[in-house]
Design a protein around this motif. Structure first.
Motif, mmCIF file in Angstrom:
data_model
loop_
_atom_site.group_PDB
_atom_site.id
_atom_site.type_symbol
_atom_site.label_atom_id
_atom_site.label_comp_id
_atom_site.label_asym_id
_atom_site.label_seq_id
_atom_site.Cartn_x
_atom_site.Cartn_y
_atom_site.Cartn_z
ATOM 1 N N SER A 248 -19.540 5.117 10.419
ATOM 2 C CA SER A 248 -20.192 6.013 11.596
ATOM 3 C C SER A 248 -20.287 5.182 12.651
ATOM 4 N N ARG A 249 -20.903 3.860 12.384
ATOM 5 C CA ARG A 249 -21.263 2.929 13.737
ATOM 6 C C ARG A 249 -19.840 2.384 14.284
ATOM 7 N N ARG A 250 -18.662 2.650 13.545
ATOM 8 C CA ARG A 250 -17.584 2.052 14.070
ATOM 9 C C ARG A 250 -16.665 3.282 14.681
ATOM 10 N N THR A 251 -17.111 4.378 14.617
ATOM 11 C CA THR A 251 -16.480 5.670 15.171
ATOM 12 C C THR A 251 -17.120 6.483 16.224
ATOM 13 N N ALA A 252 -16.120 7.025 17.037
ATOM 14 C CA ALA A 252 -16.571 7.816 18.111
ATOM 15 C C ALA A 252 -15.932 9.110 18.117
ATOM 16 N N ILE A 253 -16.443 10.135 18.272
ATOM 17 C CA ILE A 253 -15.782 11.525 18.250
ATOM 18 C C ILE A 253 -16.153 12.149 19.505
ATOM 19 N N LEU A 254 -15.018 12.726 20.059
ATOM 20 C CA LEU A 254 -15.075 13.623 21.469
ATOM 21 C C LEU A 254 -14.498 14.949 21.272
ATOM 22 N N ILE A 255 -15.320 15.891 21.067
ATOM 23 C CA ILE A 255 -14.826 17.383 21.204
ATOM 24 C C ILE A 255 -15.040 17.800 22.431
ATOM 25 N N ALA A 256 -13.604 18.247 22.975
ATOM 26 C CA ALA A 256 -13.631 18.814 24.172
ATOM 27 C C ALA A 256 -12.675 20.010 24.447
ATOM 28 N N GLY A 257 -13.357 21.161 25.197
ATOM 29 C CA GLY A 257 -12.683 22.321 25.346
ATOM 30 C C GLY A 257 -13.339 23.412 25.210
ATOM 31 N N GLU A 258 -12.993 24.752 25.573
ATOM 32 C CA GLU A 258 -13.771 26.032 25.507
ATOM 33 C C GLU A 258 -13.836 26.341 24.203
ATOM 34 N N ILE A 259 -15.214 26.337 23.864
ATOM 35 C CA ILE A 259 -15.528 26.945 22.325
ATOM 36 C C ILE A 259 -15.539 28.339 22.250
ATOM 37 N N ALA A 260 -14.901 28.941 21.349
ATOM 38 C CA ALA A 260 -15.087 30.631 21.317
ATOM 39 C C ALA A 260 -16.444 30.892 21.216
ATOM 40 N N PRO A 261 -16.697 32.091 21.895
ATOM 41 C CA PRO A 261 -18.067 32.735 21.769
ATOM 42 C C PRO A 261 -18.758 32.658 20.553
ATOM 43 N N GLU A 262 -17.911 33.216 19.416
ATOM 44 C CA GLU A 262 -18.372 33.499 18.142
ATOM 45 C C GLU A 262 -18.987 32.436 17.318
ATOM 46 N N ILE A 263 -18.528 31.290 17.746
ATOM 47 C CA ILE A 263 -18.811 29.999 16.890
ATOM 48 C C ILE A 263 -19.629 29.011 17.928
ATOM 49 N N ARG A 264 -20.145 29.337 18.975
ATOM 50 C CA ARG A 264 -20.605 28.404 19.952
ATOM 51 C C ARG A 264 -22.278 27.947 19.508
ATOM 52 N N THR A 265 -22.905 29.116 18.868
ATOM 53 C CA THR A 265 -24.322 28.782 18.224
ATOM 54 C C THR A 265 -24.140 27.794 17.024
ATOM 55 N N ALA A 266 -23.034 28.222 16.233
ATOM 56 C CA ALA A 266 -22.748 27.274 14.812
ATOM 57 C C ALA A 266 -22.512 25.708 15.297
ATOM 58 N N VAL A 267 -21.554 25.599 16.327
ATOM 59 C CA VAL A 267 -21.102 24.409 16.676
ATOM 60 C C VAL A 267 -22.556 23.752 17.158
ATOM 61 N N LYS A 268 -23.292 24.316 17.972
ATOM 62 C CA LYS A 268 -24.501 23.442 18.522
ATOM 63 C C LYS A 268 -25.560 23.194 17.501
ATOM 64 N N GLU A 269 -25.519 23.942 16.374
ATOM 65 C CA GLU A 269 -26.471 23.822 15.245
ATOM 66 C C GLU A 269 -25.867 22.419 14.518
ATOM 67 N N LEU A 270 -24.640 22.599 14.220
ATOM 68 C CA LEU A 270 -24.151 21.509 13.455
ATOM 69 C C LEU A 270 -23.943 20.165 14.258
ATOM 70 N N GLN A 271 -23.926 20.269 15.557
ATOM 71 C CA GLN A 271 -23.950 18.991 16.267
ATOM 72 C C GLN A 271 -25.435 18.543 16.313
#
Length: 428
Positions: A248-271
Motif C-alpha cells: 500500500s505505501r508503494r502504490t498509487a491508484i487513479l480511477i478517472a472517468g464518468e462513473i455509471a449512475p447506478e454504481i456511483r453511491t457504491a463507489v463512493k462508499e468503497l472509496q
C-alpha cells in the motif's frame, strides 16, 4: 447527389467520435473519395459539425437522430434495440438515397438480420465487437452455463445472419474470429478482419509536457474510461481493501472517468472505506469526462494500466491506449482481452472477478516492477498496422469492393411488415 454510404451510430459515448473522425478524413482523400451520411445523436452531430469546420471537410452530411430514435436504439433489451436500429437504418437509407449502410456496432443487429429482415434492396455491413462463440476452444470447461447458453444463441443467430442477402460484410475486431467464421458458417467469408485503431500520438501536444497526476516514489496504476460495474471498478476497490501495508505505501491508484449512475453511491462508499482503513495507499477517484489529451497524459505518466473487466467478451481500446504509451496492462485472462495480452505479452492477467486475486496481482506488479510485466517487442507487434488509415481502408475495401449495390424496388416481406408495425406503434 445522394451519399455513397450511410453510417448509423446511436451511442454518443466511447469510440464513436474518434472512429467517425477517421472515416470522414479517409473518405476525403484521393484513395477513396466518397460522400457520407452520418446518422448519429444530436450531441455527437454537433461535435462532428464543429470538428469538420475546423478541418474544412465537406464530404459528410449529418442526420441527427430524434430523441425517440436514440432512446429505442439504446434500449437495454437487445431485441428492442436491435429492431430499432434495423428500422432506423432502413428509414435513413431510404431518406438519404444511400445505396448501402454501415453499423458501427453490429452486435445488436444479429436478431433482426437472422430473421431475414432487409433494407429495401440495399446492402449493409457492420462491426462486430463480441463474437464469443469461438472462446470454448481456448477455455474448455471454464465457461459457465449462462455463457455456454449465450454462445449457443449467438451461434444460431450468426448462422442465419450470414445467410441474409442484405449483409455484405461483417467486420470483426477480434482477429481470431474470421477464420473460425469461414470454417463454421455458410457465407462465413463475409467476415473481414478489422484493425482497431490506436489513437494517433502527438509528442508535441500538451499531454507530452503535462505534470504527472501521481505522487513520486510509488508504482502507479490507472483505471479510466466510462466506469461501469462490468469494467471492474467495484472489484478493484474491494481488492484495495486487501492490499498489505508494505504494498500500500508503494502504490498509487487513479480511477478517472464518468462513473455509471447506478454504481456511483457504491463507489463512493468503497472509496471512503478504503481510505479510512488503508491510509498508506494513495487513491484518487475523479468522476468526470476525460478528454483525449487527458487520457494520453494519464497513460503516459502511469506505470500500469488497469482493465479488470468482469468476464467481458469483446475488444477494448484500453489495450491500445496502454500499448501506445508502452505501458503494461493488468486485465482478465478470459476472452479476447486475455488472449491478446497473452499472445503479444502486453501485460499480466488474473481472475479479475476475485478481489483477492486482483489484489495479489497488484502486489506482484509492485514487487517485481512494472517493466517485468510486458515485452516491448510484443507491444510493437501488436501495434503494427493498427492505425486510423488501416482501419478506414479495411472498412472501405470491404464495403466498396466490386460494383456498388443498386437499390431494388422495395418489396416488403411479411417479417418486414411485422417489424415495421412494431416500430410504428412506438414511434414518437
Amino acid at each position: 447527389m445522394p451519399p455513397e454510404l450511410l453510417i448509423l451510430e446511436p451511442d454518443a459515448r466511447g469510440h464513436a467520435f474518434e472512429w467517425l473522425q477517421h472515416i470522414v478524413e479517409y473518405s476525403a482523400t484521393d484513395r477513396h473519395p466518397a460522400r457520407l451520411a452520418l446518422a448519429v445523436p444530436a450531441p455527437l452531430a454537433e461535435k462532428l459539425s464543429a470538428w469538420m469546420k475546423t478541418r474544412n471537410l465537406h464530404n459528410a452530411e449529418l442526420h441527427p437522430l430524434s430523441p425517440r430514435e436514440s432512446e429505442l436504439c439504446m434500449h437495454r433489451r437487445l431485441a428492442v434495440s436491435g429492431l430499432a436500429r434495423w428500422w432506423t437504418m432502413r428509414r435513413h437509407l431510404a431518406e438519404s438515397g444511400a445505396p448501402q449502410g454501415l453499423f458501427l456496432g453490429m452486435d445488436h443487429l444479429s436478431l433482426p438480420l437472422a430473421l431475414g429482415l432487409g433494407f429495401g434492396g440495399r446492402k449493409v455491413s457492420g462491426i462486430l465487437f463480441r463474437p464469443s462463440v469461438h472462446y470454448q476452444a481456448d477455455n474448455p470447461g471454464r465457461l459457465s452455463l449462462r455463457e455456454r447458453l449465450r454462445d449457443l444463441r449467438k451461434d444460431l443467430l450468426y448462422r442465419l445472419m450470414f445467410r441474409n442477402r442484405a449483409v455484405k460484410a461483417v467486420f470483426s475486431l477480434d482477429p481470431y474470429f474470421p477464420s473460425y467464421s469461414i470454417r463454421r458458417y455458410v457465407s462465413g467469408d463475409k467476415t473481414k478482419p478489422l484493425s482497431d485503431p490506436a489513437h494517433p500520438r502527438d509528442e508535441g501536444s500538451a499531454a507530452a509536457s503535462s505534470p504527472s497526476p501521481f505522487p513520486a516514489g510509488r508504482t502507479s496504476f490507472l483505471l479510466f474510461g466510462v466506469l461501469t460495474e462490468r469494467k471492474g471498478v467495484l472489484v478493484l476497490l474491494e481488492a484495495l481493501r486487501a492490499l498489505d501495508e508494505n504494498a500500500s505505501r508503494r502504490t498509487a491508484i487513479l480511477i478517472a472517468g464518468e462513473i455509471a449512475p447506478e454504481i456511483r453511491t457504491a463507489v463512493k462508499e468503497l472509496q471512503d472505506e478504503v481510505q479510512r482503513n488503508n491510509p498508506e495507499l494513495w487513491l484518487e477517484v475523479e468522476d468526470r469526462h476525460l478528454s483525449t489529451e487527458e487520457i494520453s497524459a494519464f497513460t503516459r505518466h502511469c506505470d500500469v494500466v488497469l482493465a479488470p473487466y468482469q468476464r467481458f467478451v469483446g475488444s477494448s481500446g484500453i489495450l491500445l491506449w496502454a500499448a501506445g504509451a508502452g505501458k503494461p496492462v493488468l486485465t482478465q485472462g478470459y476472452g479476447l482481452l486475455g488472449k491478446l495480452a497473452h499472445d503479444y505479452r502486453l501485460g499480466t492477467t488474473c481472475e479479475t472477478t476475485s478481489p483477492s486475486e486482483l489484489a495479489f496481482a497488484i502486489e506482484a506488479a509492485v514487487s517485481a516492477g512494472p517493466e517485468t510485466l510486458c515485452d516491448p517487442c510484443g507491444i510493437a507487434r501488436f501495434l503494427t498496422g493498427r492505425t486510423p488509415r488501416t482501419f478506414s481502408s479495411q472498412l472501405f475495401n470491404g464495403m466498396f469492393h466490386g460494383p456498388a449495390p443498386v437499390p431494388k424496388p422495395e418489396r416488403v416481406t411479411q417479417g418486414d411488415a411485422s417489424a415495421m408495425n412494431w416500430s410504428r406503434s412506438r414511434a414518437p
